[in-house]
Design a protein around this motif. Structure first.
Motif, short mmCIF file in Angstrom:
data_model
loop_
_atom_site.label_atom_id
_atom_site.label_comp_id
_atom_site.label_asym_id
_atom_site.label_seq_id
_atom_site.Cartn_x
_atom_site.Cartn_y
_atom_site.Cartn_z
N ILE A 2 -35.09 42.90 4.09
CA ILE A 2 -35.42 41.67 3.89
C ILE A 2 -36.90 41.53 3.46
N LEU A 3 -37.63 42.21 3.69
CA LEU A 3 -39.03 42.36 2.78
C LEU A 3 -38.80 42.31 1.53
N ASP A 4 -38.04 42.77 0.88
CA ASP A 4 -37.87 42.88 -0.63
C ASP A 4 -37.44 41.47 -1.05
N HIS A 5 -36.48 40.74 -0.09
CA HIS A 5 -36.11 39.46 -0.52
C HIS A 5 -37.43 38.43 -0.41
N THR A 6 -37.69 38.69 0.86
CA THR A 6 -39.08 37.75 1.18
C THR A 6 -40.16 37.76 -0.10
N CYS A 7 -40.26 39.17 -0.59
CA CYS A 7 -41.35 39.47 -1.47
C CYS A 7 -40.74 38.63 -2.86
N ARG A 8 -39.52 38.61 -3.09
CA ARG A 8 -38.98 37.85 -4.21
C ARG A 8 -39.23 36.30 -4.15
N VAL A 9 -38.83 35.89 -2.95
CA VAL A 9 -38.93 34.30 -2.83
C VAL A 9 -40.32 33.97 -2.76
N LEU A 10 -41.21 34.59 -2.03
CA LEU A 10 -42.57 34.26 -2.08
C LEU A 10 -43.12 34.13 -3.38
N THR A 11 -43.03 35.32 -4.30
CA THR A 11 -43.59 35.38 -5.65
C THR A 11 -43.09 34.18 -6.49
N THR A 12 -41.54 34.02 -6.46
CA THR A 12 -41.18 33.09 -7.37
C THR A 12 -41.53 31.62 -6.97
N ALA A 13 -41.79 31.36 -5.64
CA ALA A 13 -42.27 30.01 -5.26
C ALA A 13 -43.81 30.10 -5.80
N GLY A 14 -44.52 31.00 -5.55
CA GLY A 14 -45.81 30.78 -6.05
C GLY A 14 -45.96 30.65 -7.48
N VAL A 15 -45.15 31.09 -8.36
CA VAL A 15 -45.46 31.04 -9.82
C VAL A 15 -44.56 29.71 -10.43
N SER A 16 -43.80 29.22 -9.43
CA SER A 16 -43.02 28.29 -9.98
C SER A 16 -43.91 26.66 -9.58
N LEU A 17 -44.89 26.63 -8.59
CA LEU A 17 -45.66 25.58 -8.21
C LEU A 17 -46.71 25.55 -8.98
N PRO A 18 -47.09 24.50 -9.79
CA PRO A 18 -48.03 24.01 -10.53
C PRO A 18 -49.61 24.48 -9.76
N VAL A 19 -50.62 24.85 -10.30
CA VAL A 19 -51.67 25.41 -9.32
C VAL A 19 -52.23 24.15 -8.82
N PHE A 20 -52.48 23.04 -9.31
CA PHE A 20 -52.92 21.83 -8.95
C PHE A 20 -52.36 21.59 -7.59
N PHE A 21 -51.11 21.71 -7.71
CA PHE A 21 -50.21 21.20 -6.54
C PHE A 21 -50.58 22.04 -5.28
N THR A 22 -50.55 23.62 -5.72
CA THR A 22 -51.13 24.53 -4.44
C THR A 22 -52.25 24.25 -4.07
N GLY A 23 -53.13 24.00 -5.07
CA GLY A 23 -54.61 23.64 -4.64
C GLY A 23 -54.64 22.35 -3.58
N LEU A 24 -54.12 21.25 -4.17
CA LEU A 24 -54.17 20.17 -3.24
C LEU A 24 -53.42 20.39 -2.09
N VAL A 25 -52.37 21.16 -2.06
CA VAL A 25 -51.89 21.18 -0.59
C VAL A 25 -52.58 21.94 0.28
N LEU A 26 -53.19 23.07 -0.04
CA LEU A 26 -54.29 23.99 0.70
C LEU A 26 -55.43 23.00 1.08
N VAL A 27 -55.93 22.16 0.44
CA VAL A 27 -57.04 21.36 0.65
C VAL A 27 -56.54 20.58 1.77
N TYR A 28 -55.18 19.73 1.53
CA TYR A 28 -54.77 18.97 2.43
C TYR A 28 -54.71 19.38 3.81
N ILE A 29 -54.03 20.77 3.92
CA ILE A 29 -53.92 21.37 5.17
C ILE A 29 -55.10 22.04 5.91
#
Lengths: 337, 539
Positions: A127-154
């Motif tokens: 499960i952890l292997d898959h989680t790792c895959r999903v997490l990293t793929t999501a991280g690299v797919s989201l543009p940084v300014f978007f991740t940044g704005l989401v973090l600021v928002y939350i």
């Protein structure tokens, strides 16, 4: 070692010369007209001509280039029109801001990604292997300014636990006196714990943003290279000799798996410098990336040239460092210059 | 400077250090926050001096707050309760009084006014500053010229505290032009010390230093990210401002500028998109002040030198094909004044801007196109400045959509901000979306720059018409002679002509909005559309 460094540095000179020429030509080839831009809203044709003469842009390209090289030889990178300061000063004050952020982002990324990669490799298909895959793929797919704005928002807007995204320090603190330009280090040198904590707080969200973005290549590379090493004969032998799994993984497997990871780190660091531009915009970070982009928008030549040149020098140094690291990690690697 | 020293310097009494540590922090911090204003904007100044080369709008704000003019404007309350500068009322600033005759104006300066370095301000500083403004070239010289202030010989220092401006021609705009940002008073002795042969007016020095006697001075500056103003406690040219220190941070992301003011961390948030202002207004937690920008109009300009826009019927057809209401709702979120919708046959006013009689009527547009000889429409390109993409982009898409219904196929051409002015100067874009506003709020001023046959850069349509020029010139003469009958006749004349021949279609009068915490008072709209900290207070 010294001989090696000198030899490698000498090799970098042609590429630097190339960079100087290409950036000069590229900035001149840009469609914008700095004279028209800086002449202000009400400029007449004469006023623009006047400014063109003041900026020396009426001279033939070769003369401008000659002047630029002469200035460069004296360490003068020219003046930025959009901030009004010498480019060298700007880069000196802004580079540490970017470097501090990028390095911390990279550090956070390594601290998360490497254990994650090792774990995924030792338990493939879990499960952890898959989680790792999903997490990293999501991280690299989201543009940084978007991740940044989401973090600021939350964390800032909703939860109110992160400080205001207002750059390197809360407005009621004064920056530590300039020694290295890294607030974290300078404040520690001055033994000012408050400023240290305040600047650390400001750093957390942007560094996390960068880290999320760069998790994928590091984690994936660690996993792949660990898998390869774990399947090799010396690991089987070590296991068969009854060594504890910890010793096998860390001492034998990981050390051998590190070489490709270090190569990836060099690459990740360089693209983090690029991603920095957007993160700096979101967090009002007074870094070098946002400075260069603003200059580019205003067709402000000098900062763009200075920025590209600085980056080129940094890449040369980075590559050198990685080559040296290779030798330290794996004594079999002998670097041929 | 360490944090503790910094806070100490802010607290009223140094004795506070004797208190236990946590108490020092909280009390000093609270006090600092009350006397300190945190402002967030999108852009940072690139030059503190409006006389410099390429000073940007935030730079104008620094000049306005750090230098005094001879005169300033009074205040008036608008019908919606907001405060604005009063175009018609001049108040003493550095000059205590003045005497206006048809040929000149004589100012009596304050005797107690000092520059930030303590040197008394005298008439020779005023003379030197005005000479500088008309000599350095570029924007300041251009702006001085707008008020017929052109030559150093016009400025005479009679004695230390008496200063005279001689007029080269009667011009109603001379007095207002003496109260804009450009004719500030500079510390001539201080700047001369830093002048060089290559830079005789010391522009390099004033670029990053404030050498004036205004209510504030810049004490810390980190290019592109932070600027700190400190109050000049010896300021005599007006009531001492309430705010002791202004911290001005540049926050490029609009979302964060909004979050900062909503969370209560920033006191004032500037340059937000209209959408955010409209939402903040509706939420009601934050005070949002919106004012129409005087003498400002967003418009579609058509190049009358080129087919098909050389045909007046085509231009009228385009004016009938503009989706005015959609632009107002979807692009401006209601935060603008409409420029369409004058009732047919209603008399023209002398006020400017005023609405025209065109409305969205595709059938009429098609009919006019047919009459003009384009029954099947035509193809053209609509260009806009990417620097103002927040408004321009949706606006141009709506126009494109609407013109397509009338048979005009429009391709949109996005021009990067750095190239926009260069493109405007070439005057060969067929169709553009643009904005113009004049500091001096007079119709003849607007028309002189935008419609006059002198073909200034703002006459983006290259419109040239002898009758139009005659009326604009006559209005300027009538204004200078205080001949209201002739003035009104000519203003109505050129406004009517501009509507009939529509080289440019006025779309809307834009607004300037500012989002503030509710405890901020004293905000005033100024023609320069920047903040004046002298009247602002935090309660």
């Amino acid at each position: 070692m010294l001989h090696l460094i000198l030899k490698r540095s000498a090799l970098a000179i042609p590429s630097l010369i190339g960079v100087v020429i290409v950036t000069f030509l590229l900035t001149r080839a840009l469609p914008g007209d700095p004279a028209a831009y800086f002449a202000g809203p009400a400029a007449s044709k004469e006023a623009i001509e006047q400014i063109r003469v003041t900026l020396g842009l009426d001279q033939p390209l070769l003369v401008q280039f000659g002047r630029y090289i002469a200035d460069l030889a004296r360490g003068d990178l020219g003046n930025s029109l959009s901030t009004g300061l010498p480019v060298a000063t700007e880069i000196r004050t802004r580079l540490p801001a970017s470097a501090e952020l990028t390095l911390l982002g990279l550090l956070v990324s390594i601290l998360i990604a490497v254990p994650l990669g090792i774990f995924a490799a030792t338990n493939p298909g879990s499960i952890l292997d898959h989680t790792c895959r999903v997490l990293t793929t999501a991280g690299v797919s989201l543009p940084v300014f978007f991740t940044g704005l989401v973090l600021v928002y939350i964390f800032y807007y909703h939860l109110g636990i992160a400080p205001a995204p207002l750059g390197r320090l809360d407005i009621y603190f004064s920056p530590p006196s300039r020694i290295t330009g890294f607030f974290l280090i300078d404040s520690l040198i001055e033994r000012d714990v408050e400023v240290f904590l305040a600047s650390l707080k400001q750093l957390i969200l942007p560094a996390l943003t960068l880290a999320i973005f760069s998790l994928a290549p590091i984690a994936r590379m660690t996993r792949a290279s660990m898998l390869a090493v774990l399947g090799s004969e010396f690991v089987r032998t070590a296991k068969a000799s009854g060594l504890s799994p910890g010793t096998v993984i860390v001492t034998y497997a990981f050390r051998n798996a590190m070489l490709p990871v270090v190569t990836t780190l060099g690459m990740v660091f360089s693209f983090l410098l690029g991603a920095n531009v957007l993160v700096e915009k979101v967090f009002a970070w007074p870094g070098i990336g946002s400075f260069a982009v603003e200059a580019l928008i205003a067709s402000d030549f000098a900062p763009v040239q200075g920025f590209v040149l600085t980056m080129a020098v940094m890449y040369v140094i980075l590559n050198l460092l990685i080559d040296i690291l290779y030798g330290l990690i794996d004594p079999r690697v002998r670097i041929e210059a | 400077m360490k944090r503790r020293q910094f806070l100490k310097s802010l607290s009223a009494a140094g004795a506070a250090t004797a208190l236990p540590l946590p108490a020092v922090w909280s009390s000093a911090n609270a006090q600092a926050r009350n006397e300190t204003l945190l402002v967030v904007t999108e852009y940072a100044p690139n030059n503190f001096d409006i006389h410099g080369v390429g000073t940007n709008r935030p730079g104008y704000e620094v000049t306005w707050n750090c230098y005094d003019r001879l005169m300033t404007h009074g205040e008036k309350t608008l019908s919606d309760g907001t405060k604005s500068y009063d175009r018609d009322k001049f108040m003493p600033e550095l000059a205590e009084e003045w005497h206006l005759t048809p040929n000149n104006v004589t100012f009596k300066l304050r005797r107690d006014a000092k520059f930030h370095d303590g040197t008394p301000i005298t008439a020779k500083d005023v003379k030197w500053s005005f000479d500088r403004a008309v000599t350095v070239g570029g924007f300041p010289t251009f702006q001085m010229k707008a008020g017929s202030l052109e030559k150093p010989e016009q400025f005479v220092a009679i004695d230390d505290y008496t200063f005279r401006v001689d007029f080269i021609r009667p011009d109603k705009l001379t007095m207002p032009d003496l109260a804009v940002i450009v004719p500030g008073v500079y510390n001539s002795e201080l700047i001369k010390k830093h002048a060089t042969e290559k830079d005789p007016w010391g522009l390099e020095y004033t670029k990053v230093n404030t050498a004036g006697g205004g209510a504030y001075r810049v004490t810390r500056w980190q290019a592109g990210s932070e600027l700190v103003y400190e109050r000049f406690d010896d300021w005599k040219s007006g009531p001492l401002p309430k705010v002791k220190r202004v911290i001005w941070r540049t926050v490029p992301s609009a979302g964060n500028r909004r979050a900062l003011v909503e969370r209560g961390d920033a006191d004032i948030s500037f340059d937000l998109p209209n959408k955010d202002f409209a939402e903040l207004k509706a939420a009601g937690k934050i005070a949002v002040v919106t004012n129409l920008i005087g003498n400002g109009i967003g418009y579609i300009g058509m190049n009358v030198k080129k087919a098909p826009f050389d045909n007046v019927k085509v231009r009228q057809a385009v004016a009938y094909a503009i989706p005015y209401q959609k632009i107002m709702d979807a692009v401006l979120f209601g935060l603008a004044g409409p420029m369409d919708g004058a009732k047919p046959g209603s008399p023209l006013q002398t006020a400017w801007p005023q609405p025209h009689g065109y409305n969205t009527d595709i059938a009429k547009a098609k009919q006019l196109l047919a009459e003009a000889g384009y029954p099947n429409g035509f193809e053209t390109t609509l260009s806009f400045d990417l620097g103002f993409a927040v408004i321009n982009e949706p606006l141009c898409v709506l126009v494109q959509e609407s013109l397509a219904q009338a048979g005009i196929k429009v391709t949109i051409n996005k021009v990067p901000g750095a190239n926009w002015r260069g493109e405007l100067l070439k005057k060969d874009m067929p169709l553009i979306s643009n904005f113009f506003s004049g500091w001096l709020d007079y119709p003849e001023y607007f028309f002189f720059w935008c419609y006059h046959g002198q073909n200034a850069v703002f006459n983006t349509m290259s419109y040239q018409d002898k009758e139009m020029d005659a009326m604009i010139d006559a209005a300027r003469v009538a204004a200078a002679a205080n001949d209201t009958v002739a003035y009104d006749k000519n203003v109505q004349g050129f406004v009517k002509k501009s509507f009939d021949e529509v080289p440019r279609i006025p779309l809307f009068q834009p607004t300037l909005s500012v989002a503030m915490q509710k405890n901020i008072t004293g905000y005033r709209y100024w023609f320069h559309r920047q903040l004046d900290y002298r009247t602002i207070a935090k309660t």
